[in-house]
Design an enzyme around this catalytic site. Structure first.
Site, PDB file in Angstrom:
ATOM      1  N   ASP A  53       0.827  -1.207   0.000  1.00  0.00           N
ATOM      2  CA  ASP A  53       0.000   0.000   0.000  1.00  0.00           C
ATOM      3  C   ASP A  53       0.864   1.260   0.000  1.00  0.00           C
ATOM      4  O   ASP A  53       2.029   1.237   0.395  1.00  0.00           O
ATOM      5  CB  ASP A  53      -0.866   0.043   1.263  1.00  0.00           C
ATOM      6  CG  ASP A  53      -2.001  -0.965   1.231  1.00  0.00           C
ATOM      7  OD1 ASP A  53      -2.056  -1.783   0.296  1.00  0.00           O
ATOM      8  OD2 ASP A  53      -2.833  -0.929   2.167  1.00  0.00           O
ATOM      9  N   ASP A  54       0.230   2.362  -0.376  1.00  0.00           N
ATOM     10  CA  ASP A  54       0.716   3.742  -0.164  1.00  0.00           C
ATOM     11  C   ASP A  54       1.732   4.225  -1.202  1.00  0.00           C
ATOM     12  O   ASP A  54       2.148   5.375  -1.145  1.00  0.00           O
ATOM     13  CB  ASP A  54       1.322   3.946   1.231  1.00  0.00           C
ATOM     14  CG  ASP A  54       0.292   3.816   2.347  1.00  0.00           C
ATOM     15  OD1 ASP A  54      -0.856   3.449   2.048  1.00  0.00           O
ATOM     16  OD2 ASP A  54       0.649   4.073   3.511  1.00  0.00           O
ATOM     17  N   HIS A 104      -5.940   3.003  -3.672  1.00  0.00           N
ATOM     18  CA  HIS A 104      -5.890   3.187  -2.210  1.00  0.00           C
ATOM     19  C   HIS A 104      -6.302   4.628  -1.890  1.00  0.00           C
ATOM     20  O   HIS A 104      -5.825   5.204  -0.922  1.00  0.00           O
ATOM     21  CB  HIS A 104      -4.463   2.876  -1.755  1.00  0.00           C
ATOM     22  CG  HIS A 104      -4.295   2.673  -0.279  1.00  0.00           C
ATOM     23  ND1 HIS A 104      -5.077   1.810   0.459  1.00  0.00           N
ATOM     24  CD2 HIS A 104      -3.402   3.207   0.611  1.00  0.00           C
ATOM     25  CE1 HIS A 104      -4.671   1.827   1.725  1.00  0.00           C
ATOM     26  NE2 HIS A 104      -3.665   2.677   1.841  1.00  0.00           N
ATOM     27  N   HIS A 108      -5.072   9.221   0.465  1.00  0.00           N
ATOM     28  CA  HIS A 108      -5.029   8.390   1.672  1.00  0.00           C
ATOM     29  C   HIS A 108      -6.039   8.869   2.713  1.00  0.00           C
ATOM     30  O   HIS A 108      -5.692   9.151   3.874  1.00  0.00           O
ATOM     31  CB  HIS A 108      -3.625   8.317   2.273  1.00  0.00           C
ATOM     32  CG  HIS A 108      -3.415   7.049   3.068  1.00  0.00           C
ATOM     33  ND1 HIS A 108      -3.797   6.930   4.377  1.00  0.00           N
ATOM     34  CD2 HIS A 108      -2.926   5.842   2.719  1.00  0.00           C
ATOM     35  CE1 HIS A 108      -3.508   5.710   4.821  1.00  0.00           C
ATOM     36  NE2 HIS A 108      -2.985   5.024   3.817  1.00  0.00           N
ATOM     37  N   HIS A 195       4.042  -2.076   3.064  1.00  0.00           N
ATOM     38  CA  HIS A 195       4.023  -0.738   2.455  1.00  0.00           C
ATOM     39  C   HIS A 195       5.341  -0.525   1.711  1.00  0.00           C
ATOM     40  O   HIS A 195       6.410  -0.542   2.344  1.00  0.00           O
ATOM     41  CB  HIS A 195       3.833   0.329   3.539  1.00  0.00           C
ATOM     42  CG  HIS A 195       2.527   0.202   4.267  1.00  0.00           C
ATOM     43  ND1 HIS A 195       2.331  -0.712   5.272  1.00  0.00           N
ATOM     44  CD2 HIS A 195       1.350   0.854   4.101  1.00  0.00           C
ATOM     45  CE1 HIS A 195       1.085  -0.606   5.714  1.00  0.00           C
ATOM     46  NE2 HIS A 195       0.457   0.336   5.021  1.00  0.00           N
TER      47      HIS A 195
HETATM   48 NI    NI Z   1      -2.443   3.084   3.542  1.00  0.00          NI
END
Ligand code: NI
Length: 244
Positions: A53-54, A104, A108, A195
């Protein structure tokens, strides 16, 4: 137990996993002699999905892609829209190298309590960026913090992907702890959360892949993991693992 509508995909994955994971788990000089016995001894190879993620983040995601390519391991990346401009080459590379790409949100943000217009600015706008770069794709949703409400699930227009193994890699960047947190708890069918914006998480991912491949684990995308388990993904449905 692993039959159903996706049986064809399952057999393809099984073959790919044997080809990739078995040689990696056996010392080079013993490969030729040992591989057939290994395949027969492990007909039910555990299959899991690595998710990140991210990102994308040039300083770390590029190195992760290099390491995954070396090991021929596909993963699933849930991207932040605001990180895509300037990182289009990384996105193209993910697509070209067999990784699954999802969204995502753009900034955020929690997707609960949003107006439809704000939801579309977060999710739809990120999908538009990905479509512009890749030309096609469904781009499943992973909501930040794993939180959704009924409206967000309905508006998602795709499966909603959570996770079943979370080593909290953002917490202390302790590679050994992150690796142990996955390797000691992972089970067949798990979706692992990491991440790719942290160098420590890239190091941990490499060690996780090497440790689990040596134990006979196979890595696939989330979409492949569901297919492998005979699960037909539905829009608006939440999936925490390949077990459903
Ligand atoms: Ni996240």
């Amino acid at each position: 137990m692993r039959d159903g509508g996706a049986a064809g995909v399952s057999w393809i994955l099984l073959v790919i996993c044997f080809m990739l994971a078995v040689p990696a788990s056996i010392p080079r000089e013993e490969t030729a002699a040992s591989a057939p016995a290994q395949i027969q001894a492990e007909p039910e190879m555990p299959v899991v999905a690595l998710t990140f993620d991210d990102g994308p983040r040039a300083e770390t995601t590029g190195r992760l892609l290099d390491e995954l390519a070396l090991r021929e391991v596909p993963a699933t990346f849930f991207l932040l829209g605001h990180r895509i401009p300037g990182n289009e080459d990384l996105v193209r590379r993910m697509g070209a190298e067999g990784h699954q790409i999802g969204v995502h949100t753009y900034d955020h943000v929690e997707v609960t309590g949003l107006s439809r217009a704000d939801f579309d600015l977060q999710v739809g706008k990120t999908r538009s960026l990905l479509l512009d770069i890749l030309g096609e794709g469904e781009f499943w949703l992973r909501p930040p913090y794993g939180i959704t409400d009924a409206a967000a699930r309905q508006w998602a227009g795709s499966p909603v992907v959570l996770w079943s193994v979370d080593p909290e890699d953002w917490k202390d960047h302790d590679v050994g702890r992150i690796v142990a947190g996955v390797v000691e708890h992972v089970q067949d069918g798990d979706i692992i959360l990491l991440h790719d914006i942290y160098s420590s998480s890239v190091d941990a991912a490499v060690q996780i892949v090497d440790a689990l491949q040596s134990r006979g684990y196979c890595f696939v995308t989330v979409e492949e993991l569901l297919a492998w388990n005979g699960v037909t993904p539905q829009p608006g449905q939440v999936y925490r693992s390949g077990r459903g």
